[in-house]
Design a protein around this motif. Structure first.
Motif, mmCIF file in Angstrom:
data_model
loop_
_atom_site.group_PDB
_atom_site.id
_atom_site.type_symbol
_atom_site.label_atom_id
_atom_site.label_comp_id
_atom_site.label_asym_id
_atom_site.label_seq_id
_atom_site.Cartn_x
_atom_site.Cartn_y
_atom_site.Cartn_z
ATOM 1 N N TYR A 155 0.754 -1.457 0.055
ATOM 2 C CA TYR A 155 0.080 0.154 0.038
ATOM 3 C C TYR A 155 0.866 1.300 0.073
ATOM 4 O O TYR A 155 0.183 2.280 -0.006
ATOM 5 C CB TYR A 155 -0.859 -0.170 1.306
ATOM 6 N N GLY A 156 2.026 1.146 -0.072
ATOM 7 C CA GLY A 156 3.098 2.332 -0.170
ATOM 8 C C GLY A 156 3.234 3.020 1.207
ATOM 9 O O GLY A 156 2.730 2.586 2.185
ATOM 10 N N VAL A 157 4.022 4.345 1.274
ATOM 11 C CA VAL A 157 4.254 4.727 2.341
ATOM 12 C C VAL A 157 3.634 6.284 2.387
ATOM 13 O O VAL A 157 2.818 6.554 1.677
ATOM 14 C CB VAL A 157 5.933 4.996 2.324
ATOM 15 N N THR A 158 4.009 7.001 3.494
ATOM 16 C CA THR A 158 3.386 8.007 3.855
ATOM 17 C C THR A 158 3.163 9.225 2.758
ATOM 18 O O THR A 158 2.172 9.799 2.453
ATOM 19 C CB THR A 158 4.107 8.990 4.946
ATOM 20 N N THR A 159 4.438 9.430 1.952
ATOM 21 C CA THR A 159 4.140 10.342 0.918
ATOM 22 C C THR A 159 2.955 9.946 -0.288
ATOM 23 O O THR A 159 2.647 10.878 -0.925
ATOM 24 C CB THR A 159 5.535 10.522 0.080
ATOM 25 N N LEU A 163 -1.960 14.634 0.548
ATOM 26 C CA LEU A 163 -2.380 15.327 -0.731
ATOM 27 C C LEU A 163 -1.973 16.736 -0.497
ATOM 28 O O LEU A 163 -2.096 17.657 -1.385
ATOM 29 C CB LEU A 163 -3.834 15.105 -0.765
ATOM 30 N N GLY A 164 -1.883 17.286 0.738
ATOM 31 C CA GLY A 164 -1.635 18.753 0.898
ATOM 32 C C GLY A 164 -1.060 19.001 2.408
ATOM 33 O O GLY A 164 -1.259 17.862 3.027
ATOM 34 N N MET A 165 -0.438 20.134 2.721
ATOM 35 C CA MET A 165 -0.141 20.564 3.786
ATOM 36 C C MET A 165 0.183 21.927 3.940
ATOM 37 O O MET A 165 0.106 22.720 2.902
ATOM 38 C CB MET A 165 1.292 19.772 4.373
ATOM 39 N N ASP A 166 -0.075 22.347 5.386
ATOM 40 C CA ASP A 166 0.406 23.793 5.402
ATOM 41 C C ASP A 166 1.885 23.861 6.074
ATOM 42 O O ASP A 166 2.075 22.733 7.062
ATOM 43 C CB ASP A 166 -0.557 24.355 6.305
ATOM 44 N N VAL A 167 2.882 24.357 5.770
ATOM 45 C CA VAL A 167 3.989 24.647 6.255
ATOM 46 C C VAL A 167 4.528 25.780 6.788
ATOM 47 O O VAL A 167 4.338 26.900 6.091
ATOM 48 C CB VAL A 167 5.045 24.097 5.155
ATOM 49 N N VAL A 168 5.194 25.824 7.718
ATOM 50 C CA VAL A 168 5.818 27.219 8.203
ATOM 51 C C VAL A 168 7.032 27.133 7.909
ATOM 52 O O VAL A 168 8.107 26.137 8.462
ATOM 53 C CB VAL A 168 5.479 27.474 9.483
ATOM 54 N N LEU A 169 7.750 28.200 7.284
ATOM 55 C CA LEU A 169 9.054 28.187 6.895
ATOM 56 C C LEU A 169 9.877 28.750 8.012
ATOM 57 O O LEU A 169 9.405 29.137 9.175
ATOM 58 C CB LEU A 169 9.152 29.022 5.632
ATOM 59 N N LEU A 188 6.015 23.451 -9.151
ATOM 60 C CA LEU A 188 7.053 22.128 -8.933
ATOM 61 C C LEU A 188 6.242 21.335 -7.904
ATOM 62 O O LEU A 188 5.356 21.868 -6.956
ATOM 63 C CB LEU A 188 8.276 23.040 -8.175
ATOM 64 N N SER A 189 6.784 19.979 -7.677
ATOM 65 C CA SER A 189 6.214 19.158 -6.449
ATOM 66 C C SER A 189 6.904 19.676 -5.319
ATOM 67 O O SER A 189 7.547 18.831 -4.571
ATOM 68 C CB SER A 189 6.552 17.730 -7.027
ATOM 69 N N LEU A 190 6.461 20.671 -4.931
ATOM 70 C CA LEU A 190 7.155 21.126 -3.375
ATOM 71 C C LEU A 190 6.462 20.340 -2.280
ATOM 72 O O LEU A 190 7.164 19.823 -1.264
ATOM 73 C CB LEU A 190 6.664 22.844 -3.236
ATOM 74 N N LEU A 191 5.364 19.949 -2.439
ATOM 75 C CA LEU A 191 4.618 18.944 -1.369
ATOM 76 C C LEU A 191 5.701 17.694 -0.960
ATOM 77 O O LEU A 191 5.916 17.369 0.213
ATOM 78 C CB LEU A 191 3.416 18.689 -2.022
ATOM 79 N N LYS A 192 6.189 17.242 -2.096
ATOM 80 C CA LYS A 192 7.114 15.798 -1.998
ATOM 81 C C LYS A 192 8.346 16.387 -1.639
ATOM 82 O O LYS A 192 9.209 15.600 -0.777
ATOM 83 C CB LYS A 192 7.045 14.800 -3.244
ATOM 84 N N SER A 197 11.606 15.474 4.597
ATOM 85 C CA SER A 197 12.840 16.349 5.004
ATOM 86 C C SER A 197 13.199 16.471 6.708
ATOM 87 O O SER A 197 14.141 17.420 6.912
ATOM 88 C CB SER A 197 12.192 17.719 4.471
ATOM 89 N N GLU A 198 12.419 15.758 7.234
ATOM 90 C CA GLU A 198 12.892 15.691 8.741
ATOM 91 C C GLU A 198 12.757 17.044 9.539
ATOM 92 O O GLU A 198 13.733 17.358 10.163
ATOM 93 C CB GLU A 198 14.217 14.907 8.853
ATOM 94 N N GLY A 199 11.870 17.957 9.102
ATOM 95 C CA GLY A 199 12.120 19.354 9.800
ATOM 96 C C GLY A 199 13.147 20.176 9.635
ATOM 97 O O GLY A 199 13.379 21.354 10.234
ATOM 98 N N THR A 200 13.873 19.942 8.587
ATOM 99 C CA THR A 200 15.065 20.805 8.169
ATOM 100 C C THR A 200 14.808 21.883 7.210
ATOM 101 O O THR A 200 15.282 22.690 6.908
ATOM 102 C CB THR A 200 16.264 20.029 7.615
ATOM 103 N N LEU A 201 13.452 21.827 6.681
ATOM 104 C CA LEU A 201 13.085 22.942 5.690
ATOM 105 C C LEU A 201 11.931 23.734 6.091
ATOM 106 O O LEU A 201 11.695 24.752 5.683
ATOM 107 C CB LEU A 201 12.832 22.060 4.292
#
Length: 454
Positions: A155-159, A163-169, A188-192, A197-201
Motif C-alpha cells: 500500500y505504499g508509504v506516507t508520501t 495530498l496537501g499540507m500547511d508548512v511554516v518556513l 514544482l512538486s514542493l509537497l513531496k 525532510s525531517e524538519g530541516t526545511l
C-alpha cells in the motif's frame, strides 16, 4: 528564564513556553536515548500554526536553533535536543477531521497515527501507513521521515497519502501546498520536497491525507525456516507471483527477545520466521495463500501454517510489532533501518551476521522483508565504553554494507543525527551539495533542526 526566551514567552500564551529543567527533561531524548543528546534552553508547546510562526520569527531574529518534535518516537536521533536550542513540540496540535465525500483526513501534526486510523475506520475508511509504533507515533513525525511500516509492501508509504499540507518556513511564512485534490501538477512538486525532510526545511502544521476504503479481511501465513538465508530466499520467491499485503521477517535473536519479553509461543529454535498476509478479495486470496505456502516450502521451510482467523493472525503481527520494546531490557540499542533491492536481501542479512560476529555484538533483525527494508538493532552495554565502541563500529559497518549492495542507510526512520555522517557516502558529493543548496534556499540561517540530515 533569560531575556531572549522571555521575549518569546511574553509573545505566546501562558504555559506554552517552559524552561523548568524538570519539564525540559521530557523534550531531550527520543527513542534512541543516544548519549550525545543536548539540553534545550526552552520548549515551546505550540497549540496553533500561529504559535509556530511566532516561534520561528523569534528564532530567526536571534539565530537560535529549533528542533521540531512530535511524539518523540524517532529512531534516528532526529528529534533529540541540541544544546542551546529550542524544542518546538507539536504534541498539543491533535485535531482530526474526516471528509467522507473527498475521502481525506485533515489533521494537525500532533495527532497520533492510530487516532487517524480510528477516525477513518468510524467512516468505513482506512489510512494505510502503518509503522510498528502506530499507536504512539505522530502524523507530523510520519511526514517528517516519510514513514512506512508493515503494510507498505502493498500500500505504499506516507508520501503516497499526503495530498496537501500547511508548512511554516524558517522565517515564519506559512505556505499552503496541495489540498483535497487527487490530481494536481501546478508548479514544482514542493509537497513531496517537504515529506521526508525531517524538519530541516519547514514545520508542518496541517496535513490533508488520502484515505481508501476499509481493508479487506486478511489471511495469514506463518513459515518457520532453519536459517535466515532460507527465509530471505522465500521472500524473493513470494514476490515473483504474489502481491502480499505484509511480508515480515524475524530472525532467531528477535524471536527469542520477544519470547523473553512477552511469551507468545514462538518457536525459539527457528532460524527465522516469516509472517505473510494476503488481503486479496474472495477466491484470489485463497490462490495467493496457496502460492505463499508453496514458495515457503520450496525454499526449505520446516513448518508452514495458514489461518483465516483474524485474532490468530493479529497475535503474530503483535509479536512482530513488539520487537523494539522487547529489546529495551537487554541493554542500550542502536536501531538501524537499512534497505536493499529485494534480490540483495539474502546478501545483506548474511553481512549483518558477519558484522555481529566481527564486532562481538548482538544484532537481532526484523524486516519489512517484502520491500527489502531491514531493522537490525545493535544491543550493547551503555555502561561499558568498549561495548559501546564496538556497537558504533558495527552501526557504521551495517550502513556501508547496505550501500555496497546498492541500498540505503534509511528506508523509513530518517537520517536524523545518528546517520548524518554516512549520508554523503550513499548519495555522493554532487547530490549532497544539491541537498545543501535546497536547505540554504529555505533556511538560510540554518536554524531548523541543526545537525540533522544536512
Amino acid at each position: 528564564m533569560d531575556d531572549v526566551v522571555k521575549e518569546l514567552a511574553d509573545a505566546l500564551p501562558a504555559g506554552v513556553v517552559v524552561t523548568d529543567p524538570a519539564a525540559l527533561e521530557k523534550y531531550r531524548h527520543d527513542w534512541t536515548h543516544d548519549s550525545s543528546v543536548g539540553t534545550p534552553r526552552a520548549a515551546v508547546r505550540a497549540e496553533s500554526a500561529e504559535h509556530v510562526q511566532e516561534t520561528l520569527r523569534w528564532a530567526t531574529r536571534h539565530g537560535i536553533g529549533v528542533v521540531p518534535r512530535g511524539a518523540g518516537t524517532s529512531l534516528s536521533g532526529g528529534s533529540m535536543a541540541v544544546d542551546g536550542c529550542v524544542t518546538l513540540s507539536l504534541e498539543r496540535m491533535r485535531a482530526v477531521e474526516i471528509d467522507t465525500a473527498a475521502k481525506v483526513a485533515v489533521v494537525e501534526p500532533g495527532a497520533l497515527n492510530v487516532e487517524v486510523k480510528k477516525a477513518a475506520a468510524a467512516e468505513d475508511l482506512w489510512y494505510p501507513p502503518d509503522p510498528s509504533s502506530f499507536e504512539i507515533c505522530s502524523i507530523g513525525g510520519n511526514i517528517a521521515t516519510n514513514a512506512g511500516g508493515l503494510c507498505c509492501v502493498k500500500y505504499g508509504v506516507t508520501t503516497d497519502y499526503v495530498l496537501g499540507m500547511d508548512v511554516v518556513l524558517a522565517d515564519g511564512t506559512l505556505v499552503t501546498l496541495g489540498g483535497k485534490r487527487v490530481k494536481d501538477v501546478a508548479g514544482l512538486s514542493l509537497l513531496k520536497l517537504f515529506v521526508g525532510s525531517e524538519g530541516t526545511l519547514g514545520i508542518v502544521t496541517k496535513a490533508v491525507l488520502r484515505l481508501v476504503p476499509a481493508q479487506q479481511p486478511a489471511s495469514t501465513v506463518i513459515a518457520i525456516f532453519p536459517t535466515v538465508a532460507d527465509a530471505a530466499a522465500a521472500v524473493i520467491e513470494i514476490g515473483r507471483t504474489v502481491r502480499a499485503s505484509m511480508v515480515e521477517l524475524m530472525d532467531r535473536a528477535s524471536i527469542n527477545a520477544v519470547e523473553d519479553f512477552r511469551p507468545m509461543g514462538l518457536d525459539r529454535d527457528a532460524g527465522a520466521l516469516l509472517l505473510v498476509q494476503s488481503d486479496a478479495p474472495g477466491a484470489s486470496r485463497e490462490e495467493e495463500v496457496a502460492a505463499i505456502v508453496a514458495a515457503c516450502e520450496l525454499c526449505g521451510a520446516k513448518d508452514v501454517e495458514a489461518t483465516d482467523d483474524p485474532a490468530e493472525g493479529e497475535m503474530f503481527v503483535q509479536a512482530r510489532r513488539v520487537h523494539f520494546t522487547a529489546l529495551e531490557p537487554r541493554g542500550a540499542v542502536l536501531p538501524e533501518d537499512v534497505g536493499v533491492p529485494v534480490p540483495q536481501l539474502p546478501a545483506l542479512l548474511a553481512e549483518i551476521e558477519a558484522i555481529a560476529q566481527r564486532h562481538q555484538v548482538e544484532i537481532p533483525v526484523v524486516a519489512h522483508a517484502g520491500d527489502g527494508n531491514t531493522h537490525p538493532a545493535i544491543v550493547y552495554d551503555a555502561g561499558d565504553p568498549e561495548s559501546e565502541r564496538r556497537a558504533r563500529l558495527a552501526f557504521d559497518d551495517v550502513m556501508h554494507a547496505a550501500i555496497a549492495l546498492g541500498g540505503t542507510i534509511t528506508g523509513e526512520h530518517g537520517v536524523g543525527r545518528l546517520k548524518a555522517g554516512c549520508l554523503e557516502d550513499q548519495i555522493g558529493p554532487a547530490a549532497m551539495a544539491l541537498n545543501r543548496r535546497v536547505k540554504a534556499a529555505l533556511d538560510p540561517d540554518g536554524i531548523l533542526n541543526p545537525g540533522s540530515f544536512v
